[in-house]
Design an enzyme around this catalytic site. Structure first.
Site, mmCIF file in Angstrom:
data_model
loop_
_atom_site.group_PDB
_atom_site.id
_atom_site.type_symbol
_atom_site.label_atom_id
_atom_site.label_comp_id
_atom_site.label_asym_id
_atom_site.label_seq_id
_atom_site.Cartn_x
_atom_site.Cartn_y
_atom_site.Cartn_z
ATOM 1 N N ASP A 287 -8.500 -1.201 -1.927
ATOM 2 C CA ASP A 287 -7.053 -1.281 -2.034
ATOM 3 C C ASP A 287 -6.496 -1.245 -0.608
ATOM 4 O O ASP A 287 -7.234 -1.072 0.368
ATOM 5 C CB ASP A 287 -6.509 -0.143 -2.922
ATOM 6 C CG ASP A 287 -5.155 -0.497 -3.506
ATOM 7 O OD1 ASP A 287 -4.803 0.037 -4.571
ATOM 8 O OD2 ASP A 287 -4.433 -1.329 -2.905
HETATM 9 C C1 GLC Z 1 -1.095 -1.852 -3.449
HETATM 10 C C2 GLC Z 1 -1.631 -1.521 -4.832
HETATM 11 C C3 GLC Z 1 -2.568 -2.558 -5.372
HETATM 12 C C4 GLC Z 1 -2.147 -3.905 -4.846
HETATM 13 C C5 GLC Z 1 -2.422 -3.909 -3.350
HETATM 14 C C6 GLC Z 1 -2.012 -5.230 -2.692
HETATM 15 O O1 GLC Z 1 -0.967 -0.702 -2.678
HETATM 16 O O2 GLC Z 1 -2.220 -0.255 -5.052
HETATM 17 O O3 GLC Z 1 -2.508 -2.465 -6.808
HETATM 18 O O4 GLC Z 1 -2.887 -4.936 -5.485
HETATM 19 O O5 GLC Z 1 -1.787 -2.836 -2.697
HETATM 20 O O6 GLC Z 1 -0.623 -5.379 -2.743
#
Ligand code: GLC
Length: 750
Positions: A287
Site C-alpha cells: 500500500d
Molecule cells: C491508499 C489506500 C489504498 C489505495 C492506495 C493507492 O492509501 O489504502 O486502498 O489503493 O493508497 O491510492
C-alpha cells in the site's frame, strides 16, 4: 472380446486427450512465465529494480517532469499510479516501449473503486444489493471507461471484512460476512478483468488489503489487528481466496499489523498463506508507503531494513516509497537478499505484463465515447435501486402517490459531488442526477428548503423557513446523512449519529405533524435511535452514485422497489460496536425473557438478581436492524420448509426447500436467505453462518418454492489444528429474510 478392446482403446484415447489438454493449459500458463524468464536474462540490475517500482504522481500534475521521463527511459519504473492526463500516459508508454533498454511496457494504475466516470453506489451499497451480476456488470463498465484513458490496473476490490461501523473504510468494504463477500469478490474480479487479460478493456484487479485491515481496534483506521488463526482462516481469508480463484492478478498488502507483524513484511503471510495455501500466482504490491511505514510500526529500524523485510517477505512492487530503489544493490552485496529472490520478484511482475498482452499492444482502447454512455448510467441507476435498503415504512407511507405535495429538506438533497461518496477522484458532479434534479425532471409537486447547508452544519438560521414550508406540504422528504468526506480512508467516527443539527431539525419538523420520510446518504450505518420515532420511513441509499437522485425518485413514487438488504448489522448505538450476526454463543448467551432493561431495574435490586448473561443493561442485546434485513413494498409468508434428509454424509447432499408467497398488493423482490449453525466444534462455532441466498421476484399473490442444496463442502471450516473439514455432529438451519429470523430445521453429519 472385440468390443472390450474397442472400449479400452476408446478410454485410452480420451485419457490421452485429457492429459494433452491439461498440458495445453499448463503450457499456456507457462508461456507467460517462459517469456518473462527469457526477458529477465537480458535485463540489467537497474532494470530489474525498476520493475519493482510503482511511481506515484499527482493526477493534478500540470507538467510531466523530465526526471520522470528520464527514469522511464532508463527502465527505472515498472508502473505508475495516478497519471491522469491521457497524453502523459501515451508519452510515458511511448518512451518505455521505444527508448528503454528492453522496451518493457508500463502499467498505469488508479483507484477505480466503484466506477470511473459513471459512479456506482459505494461498495458497501453494492454489497447491499447481494447481487453478483450487477456487481460484475458495474465493474466491467468501470474497466471500459478507465481503460479508455489508459488505466489497466485498479486497486480494487477491497475485500476487508468489516464488523465496526466506526471504521471509515467500511464504506469500501463488502460488509461483515465472508460468504457474501466471497461472492462479490469473485464478481468484481470477473468484471474488472473481463474475459481475457489481453483485451484492451481488461483492467487488472487487486484484491486488497491483505490482511485483517477491517479488524482495526476501535474502528480506528490503520490501527492494530489481533486475529487468531481460526478467525483468520474462517472469516478474513475466504474473500481473498475467492478473488484469487477468479483470477485476480495482484494483491495489496495492508497498512496494519496483524498479531504484531505489519503485512508488508510478513513472510509467513505472503509465502505460507498467500502463495502456498491460496495458490496466488500474480504479484504483490504494497500500500502507499506501507513498506517504509514499517519504521514507525517499530518493525524496521530504517529504510534499508524495511526494504530487506519487504523483499524477504516476497512483496514484489513498492508503492510510492523508494526503499527498494535505494537499497537493493547494497542488500544484494551484503547477501541479505539473493539474486534469485530478486529474479523471482521481477518474473512475477513480468509474467502478468505478458498475460496482459502489453508487449504486443500497450495502447489504450480509445473508445472514449463510452464515458457516461447511457447504458452505463442506466446500470448505475439500477445498482442504486438494488442497493437501497428500506429500513422503516410505517403505515406504508411509501410509495407516495404522484400528486403528493412534498417538502424536500436536508443537506444532501442537492449535492452532486457528495452523493458520489468516497474514492471518486474521477467522478464529476456535473453528471450527477441529484434528488432535486430528479424531482424537477419528473414534474414532481415539491418545494425545497435545505434547512442545513451541509451535513455537519449546526446553524439553525434556516429552521424557521424550513418548518413553515413543511407545514404547507402533505409529506416531508428529508434527505440527509454524511458528506462523502465523513467516511473512507482515515475517516473513522466515534459517534455515528446523523452529524450536525440534522437530528434537531428532524425533531422540529416532526412537531408539524406531517409524515417524514428520511432518505439517508452515508458511508456507514448511522445510529438512528434518537430520531427513529420522529420519522415514518427510512430509506438507506448509502452514497448512491451518479444516478442516485433518479433512483431515489423512482423508489419514493413506487416506480421501482428498493430491494437492498443489509450487508452489515445496524447498531442501536455506537457503544455496541463491534457488532455482527455471526458471533459466538458464549457460555452465558442472552435469555431474552430474563432480560431487564436498565430503567426497569428495581431500586436497591440485589446484585445477582438480574441474570448473568451477555448483554447491555441499557440497550440490551439486539441490533437496531439485523444483517440481511430490508423491507420492500409488499409482504411475504414463508411456509413448508422441507429438508430432504436429516443425515448428511460425505457423498450425499441435503436439499432444502421453502415456499415463499407474496401476500401483499404489489409485485416485489425478496431475498431468501439460508443460515446454518454447526452446534458443536473443536473450535467454538458462530451461532449462524450465511450459506446461501436467492433473490426471487414474486407477483402479488404468487407463491414460489425456493430451493438450496448443502453438501459437506459447504460446511467445512478450519478447526483448532487448522484442519479444514467437517466434524461429526448436529447442525441447525434457518431459512428466512434476515439473520434474526427464519423457519428452522436441522440435520446431522455422520
Ligand atoms: C491508499 C489506500 C489504498 C489505495 C492506495 C493507492 O492509501 O489504502 O486502498 O489503493 O493508497 O491510492
Amino acid at each position: 472380446m472385440k468390443g472390450v478392446k474397442l472400449k479400452i482403446y476408446g478410454l485410452l484415447f480420451v485419457l490421452l486427450m485429457v492429459v494433452s489438454c491439461k498440458k495445453e493449459v499448463v503450457k499456456t500458463t507457462d508461456i507467460a512465465t517462459q517469456k518473462a524468464n527469457d526477458l529477465l536474462a537480458k535485463m540489467t540490475l537497474e532494470e530489474k529494480i525498476g520493475q519493482l517500482n510503482l511511481r506515484g504522481t499527482s493526477s493534478r500534475q500540470k507538467t510531466l517532469p523530465n526526471e520522470l521521463k528520464q527514469a522511464v527511459r532508463e527502465g527505472k519504473v515498472g508502473a505508475f499510479l495516478n497519471v491522469m492526463k491521457t497524453e502523459y500516459v501515451d508519452e510515458l508508454q511511448k518512451i518505455a516501449i521505444e527508448e528503454s533498454p528492453n522496451k518493457i511496457p508500463l502499467i498505469f494504475a488508479r483507484d477505480v473503486i466503484h466506477g470511473f466516470k459513471t459512479i456506482f453506489p459505494i461498495p458497501l451499497g453494492l454489497a447491499a444489493s447481494w447481487d453478483a451480476d450487477i456487481t460484475e456488470k458495474s465493474s466491467r463498465v468501470a474497466a471500459i471507461e478507465a481503460s479508455s484513458v489508459g488505466i489497466r490496473w485498479t486497486f480494487a476490490p477491497m475485500l476487508d471484512i468489516a464488523r465496526d461501523s466506526r471504521w471509515g473504510r467500511i464504506a469500501e468494504s463488502p460488509g461483515e460476512d465472508p460468504y457474501l463477500a466471497s461472492k462479490l469478490g469473485e464478481a468484481y474480479v470477473k468484471g474488472f478483468q473481463g474475459d481475457s487479460l489481453n483485451d484492451p478493456t481488461s483492467m487488472l484487479a487487486c484484491a486488497k488489503h491483505f490482511i485483517g485491515y477491517g479488524a482495526a481496534i476501535g474502528g480506528r483506521d490503520y490501527n492494530t489487528a489481533i486475529i487468531n488463526k481460526e478467525l483468520m482462516q474462517n472469516v478474513y481469508l475466504p474473500p481473498f481466496k475467492a478473488a484469487f480463484k477468479a483470477g485476480s492478478q495482484t494483491v495489496m498488502t495492508s497498512f496494519n499489523e496483524t498479531n504484531g507483524i505489519p503485512a508488508s513484511g510478513d513472510k509467513k503471510l505472503l509465502q505460507e498463506i498467500l502463495r502456498k495455501q491460496l495458490n496466488f500466482d500474480g504479484f504483490v504490491v504494497s500500500d502507499w508507503n506501507s513498506v517504509t511505514e514499517m519504521i514507525p510500526h517499530g518493525f524496521a529500524k530504517d529504510e534499508k531494513h524495511a526494504a530487506e523485510l519487504g523483499l524477504n517477505a516476497g512483496l514484489n512492487m513498492e508503492m510510492t516509497s523508494k526503499s527498494y530503489e535505494h537499497h537493493i544493490k547494497e542488500l544484494l552485496s551484503e547477501g541479505k537478499i539473493s539474486e534469485s529472490q530478486l529474479n523471482n520478484l521481477v518474473v512475477e511482475i513480468l509474467k502478468v505484463k505478458f498475460r496482459m498482452g502489453l508487449f504486443e499492444n500497450s495502447g489504450r482502447n480509445s473508445k472514449a465515447s463510452k464515458l457516461y454512455a447511457k447504458e452505463h448510467l442506466a446500470l448505475a441507476k439500477e445498482a442504486a435501486i438494488k442497493s437501497s435498503v428500506l429500513l422503516k415504512n410505517d403505515k406504508s407511507i411509501l410509495p407516495l402517490v404522484k400528486k403528493t405535495k412534498i417538502a424536500v429538506v436536508g443537506p444532501l438533497a442537492n449535492k452532486p459531488r457528495e452523493q458520489l461518496g468516497t474514492w471518486t477522484f474521477d467522478g464529476e458532479g456535473q453528471h450527477s442526477v441529484t434528488p432535486i434534479k430528479a424531482f424537477e425532471n419528473n414534474n414532481t409537486n415539491f418545494s425545497f428548503t435545505e434547512g442545513l447547508s451541509y451535513s455537519r452544519d449546526k446553524s439553525e438560521v434556516q429552521f424557521k423557513k424550513t418548518i413553515q414550508n413543511a407545514k404547507n406540504s402533505d409529506v416531508i422528504v428529508f434527505i440527509g446523512g454524511e458528506e462523502a468526506i465523513l467516511s473512507g480512508e482515515a475517516h473513522s467516527r466515534a459517534n455515528i449519529d446523523l452529524p450536525g443539527a440534522q437530528e434537531k431539525l428532524l425533531k422540529e419538523l416532526s412537531k408539524t405533524g406531517k409524515p417524514i420520510i428520511l432518505v439517508i446518504m452515508a458511508g456507514r450505518p448511522i445510529t438512528l435511535t434518537n430520531i427513529i420515532n420522529n420519522v415514518d420511513a427510512v430509506l438507506m441509499t448509502w452514497h448512491p452514485g451518479t444516478m442516485g437522485g433518479e433512483a431515489i425518485y423512482e423508489m419514493l413514487f413506487g416506480i421501482q422497489e428498493p430491494s437492498g438488504r443489509l450487508p452489515v448489522t445496524w447498531p442501536k448505538t455506537v457503544g455496541q460496536l463491534p457488532l455482527f450476526y455471526n458471533h459466538k454463543n458464549t457460555g452465558r448467551p442472552v435469555i431474552p425473557e430474563k432480560f431487564v432493561q436498565m430503567d426497569s431495574i428495581p431500586v436497591g435490586a440485589w446484585q445477582s438478581s438480574l441474570g448473568n448473561t451477555s448483554h447491555y443493561l441499557d440497550v440490551g442485546f439486539t441490533p437496531h436492524f439485523p444483517f440481511g434485513y430490508g423491507l420492500g413494498y409488499t409482504s411475504y409468508m414463508y411456509s413448508n420448509l422441507q429438508v430432504s434428509t436429516q443425515k448428511l454424509t460425505n457423498t450425499n447432499q441435503i436439499k432444502i426447500s421453502v415456499d415463499v408467497k407474496n401476500t401483499g398488493e404489489r409485485d416485489g423482490e425478496e431475498l431468501v436467505q439460508l443460515y446454518v449453525q454447526d452446534v458443536v466444534g473443536s473450535v467454538t462455532r458462530p451461532v449462524k453462518e450465511l450459506k446461501g441466498f436467492e433473490k426471487v421476484k414474486l407477483k402479488s399473490g404468487a407463491l414460489k418454492t425456493v430451493s438450496f442444496a448443502l453438501t459437506v463442502d459447504d460446511l467445512k471450516y478450519y478447526n483448532s489444528n487448522l484442519k479444514y473439514g467437517v466434524e461429526k455432529g448436529d447442525f441447525n438451519l434457518w431459512v428466512g429474510n434476515n439473520a434474526s429470523n427464519g423457519l428452522r430445521s436441522g440435520f446431522s453429519y455422520e
